[in-house]
Design a protein around this motif. Structure first.
Motif, mmCIF file in Angstrom:
data_model
loop_
_atom_site.group_PDB
_atom_site.id
_atom_site.type_symbol
_atom_site.label_atom_id
_atom_site.label_comp_id
_atom_site.label_asym_id
_atom_site.label_seq_id
_atom_site.Cartn_x
_atom_site.Cartn_y
_atom_site.Cartn_z
ATOM 1 N N HIS A 6 -39.659 -40.862 19.691
ATOM 2 C CA HIS A 6 -40.301 -41.954 20.425
ATOM 3 C C HIS A 6 -40.378 -43.210 19.567
ATOM 4 O O HIS A 6 -40.078 -44.314 20.020
ATOM 5 C CB HIS A 6 -41.701 -41.492 20.850
ATOM 6 N N ASN B 152 -36.496 -44.404 18.583
ATOM 7 C CA ASN B 152 -35.592 -44.823 19.664
ATOM 8 C C ASN B 152 -35.577 -46.347 19.862
ATOM 9 O O ASN B 152 -34.503 -46.943 19.973
ATOM 10 C CB ASN B 152 -35.986 -44.126 20.964
ATOM 11 N N ASN B 153 -36.773 -46.946 19.872
ATOM 12 C CA ASN B 153 -36.822 -48.395 20.127
ATOM 13 C C ASN B 153 -36.156 -49.186 19.005
ATOM 14 O O ASN B 153 -35.248 -49.994 19.277
ATOM 15 C CB ASN B 153 -38.268 -48.851 20.345
#
Ligand code: ATP
Ligand code: MG
Length: 486
Positions: free
Chosen positions: A279, A282-283
């Motif tokens: 999480h 990923n960005n």
């Protein structure tokens, strides 16, 4: 009754039964011999008693004759009284013998002794004593001659009986002696034999019962200490061997269960970590990838090449993140009947379109339907076919075989002509991050196994028909009626 059940009980009964039978036979024989000896001794005592009484009778007759002779020598009746006493004793002893005579011959001899004794007494009282008192020397002499004849006759009869009974005593003594010697020899033989037999029974029980029980107990103790590699020998044909086999099976099941637990725990741990890290990563990864592509368009020459490497590595990182996310949620989503042949052909087409198969020939055979989430199934098939093609290498072959068995288990077996899997690699194939391929993540099989298990299936590996490995995906198949829906 299970095979081998009751064998140990039968063996123990047999061994103890044989011992008891031997003991009973030995005791029966000993009792029989004892009774023989007892009877022999009793008969010996009886005959001995008769022979002794016969000798006493001979002495009493000589005594009677002595008083008769004294009457003649002294010439008066002073020994009349002693003669009567001696006569009474002879009579009593003769009666005793008469009661003990065993056959007609003995009875006739005793009757003759009786009659001769009576005649001797009558001769003494009626003839000899009056002649002595009358001092009639001639009459005395004649009477004495007759008396001597009676006495000799009695003595001869008594001697005959004594000899006969002495001979019987000899026979009985020889019989008792023979029985004693015989019994002694047999007792020695029985004792020696029983000792050897008991030792044999001991060894037999030790080998067939005590040793397997000891091995079982040792194995159980090692198991209790947590040693799951213990294997108890199953060579006993009875229920102890059966028990050993059950224990071994139980240990194997425990071992498999434990390694499954460890694997699940590992995956769960990685999944939890991955979900959090993925999480967060990923960005920024998306941002890096976006900027790298943007800059690539503007850049030229070596800088453009460097930016392409940055993009490639960022994509690789995205794959790892996706793989970890897959491990953390292998089975979320609705299942439906999926036609396996179509799914396999679709995966093969996609792989060859994206040039991931290289120059490898892939064949698909058979058909069947599995109860599964379509995207997850594609993911597993993709991993297996890609691995097979990578193992087969240039000019190699891959074969996908589909079937459904009677127990409604659908199977997709992917075989290749590659080098196969080593024993060492086989134990670690499904571990996350295990890879031997340069550039591989080692997540393909771990994710595939997690997906298969989440669907109630599994992946097994063995040697395939094309000379390389065979990875077989098993999944539950829907009942026959629902296959049409796929
Ligand atoms: N068909 C096969 N023949 C021989 N070895 C195989 C085969 N399939 C897998 N393996 C072995 O198992 C290892 C793990 O496979 P896995 O698919 O999990 O990872 P990878 O292929 O190395 O990397 P990734 O699939 O993530 O790109 C491989 O590196 C290879 O050593
Ligand atoms: Mg792979």
């Amino acid at each position: 009754m299970r095979p081998g059940s009751g064998t140990t009980t039968r063996r123990l009964l047999l061994a103890f039964g044989a011992l008891v039978a031997l003991f009973a036979a030995a005791s029966g024989y000993a009792l029989g011999r004892l009774s023989d000896i007892h009877e022999g001794t009793h008969a010996l005592r009886e005959v001995g008693g008769r022979a002794r009484e016969a000798r006493e009778l001979a002495t009493a007759v000589r005594d009677q004759y002595a008083h008769l002779a004294h009457t003649i020598i002294l010439g008066n009746d002073s020994h009349r009284h002693f003669h009567a006493e001696a006569r009474a004793r002879v009579e009593a002893l003769t009666r005793g013998l008469s009661a003990q005579a065993r056959d007609a011959e003995e009875r006739a001899a005793v009757a003759d002794i009786q009659a001769s004794g009576d005649a001797l007494d009558v001769l003494y009282r009626d003839t000899l004593l009056p002649a002595v008192l009358a001092k009639d020397a001639r009459a005395v002499e004649a009477a004495h001659g007759r008396a001597l004849e009676w006495v000799n006759r009695i003595q001869a009869r008594v001697d005959g009986l004594t000899e006969r009974w002495d001979a019987s005593m000899g026979v009985f003594e020889a019989h008792v002696g023979a029985v004693e010697r015989d019994s002694f020899r047999w007792a020695l033989l029985f004792l020696g034999g029983a000792t050897l037999f008991a030792a044999g029974v001991g060894v037999y029980i030790g080998n067939s019962v005590a040793r397997p029980v000891a091995r079982l107990s040792e194995g159980a103790a090692r198991l209790a200490r947590g040693d799951l590699d213990v294997r108890i020998p199953e060579d006993d044909p009875g229920e102890l061997g059966h028990l050993a086999a059950q224990l071994n099976r139980m240990t194997g099941a425990l071992r498999a269960h434990q390694s499954q637990l460890v694997q699940h725990e590992k995956l769960a741990g990685i999944g939890r970590l991955a979900a959090g890290v993925a999480h967060e990563i990923n960005n920024p990864l998306g941002v890096i990838l976006g900027y790298a592509r943007l800059l690539q368009r503007r850049a030229e020459g070596p800088l453009a090449e460097d930016l392409r490497v940055v993009e490639e590595e960022a994509v690789r990182c995205q794959h790892i993140v996706e793989g970890l996310l897959d491990l953390s949620r292998p089975g979320r989503g609705p299942v439906e009947p999926v036609a396996l042949r179509e799914a396999c052909e679709d995966v093969v087409a996609r792989l060859s379109e994206s040039a991931l198969l290289g120059p490898v020939a892939v064949e698909v055979h058979g058909e069947g339907v599995a109860w599964v989430q379509p995207p997850r199934l594609r993911q597993v098939l993709l991993n297996l076919v890609k691995n097979a093609a990578e193992a087969a290498g240039e000019g190699g072959r891959v074969e996908v075989r589909i079937d459904v068995d009677a127990a409604r288990v659908a199977r997709v077996a992917v075989s290749d002509s590659g080098p196969g899997v080593t024993e060492e690699a086989r134990a670690r194939l499904f571990e996350p991050f295990f890879t031997t391929r340069p550039g591989g993540t080692g997540l393909g099989l771990a994710v595939s196994q997690a997906i298969a298990e989440a669907h109630g299936g599994r992946i097994d590996v063995d040697a395939g028909p094309l000379g390389g490995a065979r990875f077989t995906l098993s999944l539950p198949a829907p009942p026959r009626e629902q296959e049409v829906a796929a």
